[in-house]
Design an enzyme around this catalytic site. Structure first.
Site, PDB file in Angstrom:
ATOM      1  CE  LYS A  27     -18.027   7.918 -13.589  1.00 51.11           C
ATOM      2  NZ  LYS A  27     -18.518   7.795 -14.969  1.00 51.11           N
ATOM      3  CE  LYS A  57     -14.395  21.017 -13.895  1.00 49.47           C
ATOM      4  NZ  LYS A  57     -13.904  19.883 -14.663  1.00 49.47           N
ATOM      5  CE  LYS A  93     -24.121  16.633 -15.993  1.00 48.27           C
ATOM      6  NZ  LYS A  93     -23.614  16.869 -17.321  1.00 48.27           N
TER       7      LYS A  93
END
Ligand code: TRP
Length: 333
Positions: free
Chosen positions: A115, A197, A200
C-alpha cells in the site's frame, strides 16, 4: 458466549461491493457458520480510513454493507452485526496493543509495503498500525477462529504474536486466534485473465462480477469471459478460463466437474458461458432482492447495528478492562 461453541470474528471493510469471488470464496458460507460457532461480524470502517475515502461514499457503503450482510443470511439475533467505530473498545485496545508491537514487526507487513507503493503520498501512521487495530478487533472477543483470505494471514499471525507477548507478560488475557479455512470455498479467478484472482480493483470491469450486479450485467460479463483454445468443456490446468467457469458453475449448481463435462459434451463454449451466467444470476438474484428491500429500510438497519454495537461493547469491554487492569491503569469507578 457462555456456551462451549468456539468464537468466530470477521471484519469486512466498507470499500465497495464485494465480488462474486468474495461471495463464493467465503461469504456464502457465513450463514452456516453461525449454527456451529458464536459469530460476530463487523463492518470495519476505521480500517478504511487508512486510505483516503470520500465521506458521503463511505457513509453509504457502510450502511450498504450492513444491508448486504443481512441479505446473504447473517442473522443478527444469533450473531451481533455492528459498525466498528460504534464500539469504542476497538480503538482503545488498539492503542494499548500499539505499545506492545514493534516498529520492525509492522515494517515487515507485506500489505503495508504494497500500500505504501500504491499511495506514496499518504503513508500515514494509521496505515502502518492497521494490523494492530485488526489484532484488537480479534482479541477483544476471545476469538478462536478468524475466516481470512491468504492476504490477511500475516496480519493474523501478528495478532497471535501480540497476544502471546501480552499474555507472557501479564497472564492469560487474550485467546490465541487461528485462521479458519472454509471447507468448500471456491477460488474464483478473473473472467478476463484467469491466472489472476477476481478482484474489484481490476482495471477491466469485465473481469469481475459484483454481488449486486443485475442479471443483464452478469450475463454479459460471462458471455465475454475469456476461454481457451479448442472447444471442449473440460477442467485442466492448460484451460484456465474454462476451468474457472467450471469451478464457478460447480459451486452455484452443486454439480461435480464430471457431471458438468458430461452435460456440456459437444455443446461448445458459447452455450456453456450462457449457462454459467444464468446460474450465477439466479444465485445472486435473491441476495440482490433482499438487499434492495433492506437498504430502503434505514430504520431497521439502524436498529440492527445499534443493538449489535450494544452487544459487542458488552462482550468486548470485559477483555478490554481486564487488559487495562493488568497494565496498571486505574479503572473508572
Ligand atoms: N483486514 C481485513 C481485510 O482487509 C479486514 C479486517 C479488519 C478483519 N479487522 C478484521 C478481518 C478482523 C478479520 C478479522 O480483509
Amino acid at each position: 458466549m457462555e456456551n462451549k461453541k468456539k468464537n468466530v470474528f470477521s471484519g469486512i471493510q466498507p470499500t465497495g461491493i464485494p465480488t462474486l469471488g468474495n461471495y463464493l470464496g467465503a461469504m456464502r458460507g457465513w450463514p452456516l457458520l453461525q449454527k456451529e460457532y458464536n459469530c460476530i461480524y463487523s463492518v470495519v470502517d476505521l480500517h478504511s480510513l487508512t486510505v483516503r475515502q470520500e465521506p458521503a461514499k463511505l457513509r453509504r457503503q457502510t450502511l450498504s454493507l450492513v444491508a448486504l450482510l443481512l441479505a446473504i443470511g447473517i442473522d443478527p439475533e444469533q450473531s451481533p452485526l455492528f459498525i466498528q467505530s460504534h464500539v469504542h473498545t476497538h480503538a482503545e485496545l488498539a492503542w494499548l496493543l500499539n505499545c506492545y508491537t514493534q516498529f520492525g514487526e509492522l515494517s515487515r507487513m507485506t500489505q503495508f509495503k504494497d500500500k505504501s507503493v500504491k499511495h506514496p503520498d499518504n503513508i500515514n501512521a494509521g496505515l502502518f498500525c492497521y494490523p494492530v487495530l485488526m489484532a484488537a478487533d480479534i482479541l477483544l472477543y476471545q476469538t478462536d477462529l478468524v475466516p481470512v483470505g491468504a492476504d490477511q494471514k500475516q496480519h493474523l499471525e501478528l495478532a497471535r504474536d501480540i497476544a502471546s507477548r501480552f499474555n507472557g507478560l501479564y497472564g492469560d488475557v487474550f485467546r490465541q486466534p487461528e485462521p479458519y479455512i472454509p471447507p468448500s470455498g471456491a477460488r474464483v479467478m478473473s473472467l478476463q485473465d484467469p491466472t489472476k484472482k477476481m478482484s474489484k480493483s481490476d482495471t477491466n470491469p469485465n473481469g469481475y462480477v459484483l454481488l449486486l450486479d443485475d442479471t443483464d450485467t452478469i450475463l454479459r460479463k460471462f458471455r465475454r469471459a475469456v476461454t481457451d483454445s479448442g472447444s471442449e468443456i473440460i477442467s485442466t490446468p492448460d484451460k484456465p478460463g474454462v476451468s474457472n467457469l467450471m469451478a464457478i458453475y460447480s459451486v452455484v449448481t452443486g454439480k461435480t466437474t464430471e457431471e458438468i463435462e458430461k452435460d456440456f459434451d459437444g455443446k461448445g463454449y458459447g452455450a456453456f458461458k450462457t449457462a454459467v451466467g444464468e446460474a450465477v444470476a439466479e444465485t445472486l438474484r435473491p441476495v440482490r432482492e433482499k438487499y434492495n428491500d433492506l437498504f430502503k429500510n434505514k430504520d431497521y438497519l439502524q436498529k440492527i447495528y445499534t443493538e449489535g454495537a450494544e452487544k459487542a461493547l458488552q462482550i468486548s469491554q470485559r477483555t478490554y478492562l481486564k487488559a487495562c487492569k493488568k497494565l496498571g491503569l486505574v479503572l473508572p469507578q
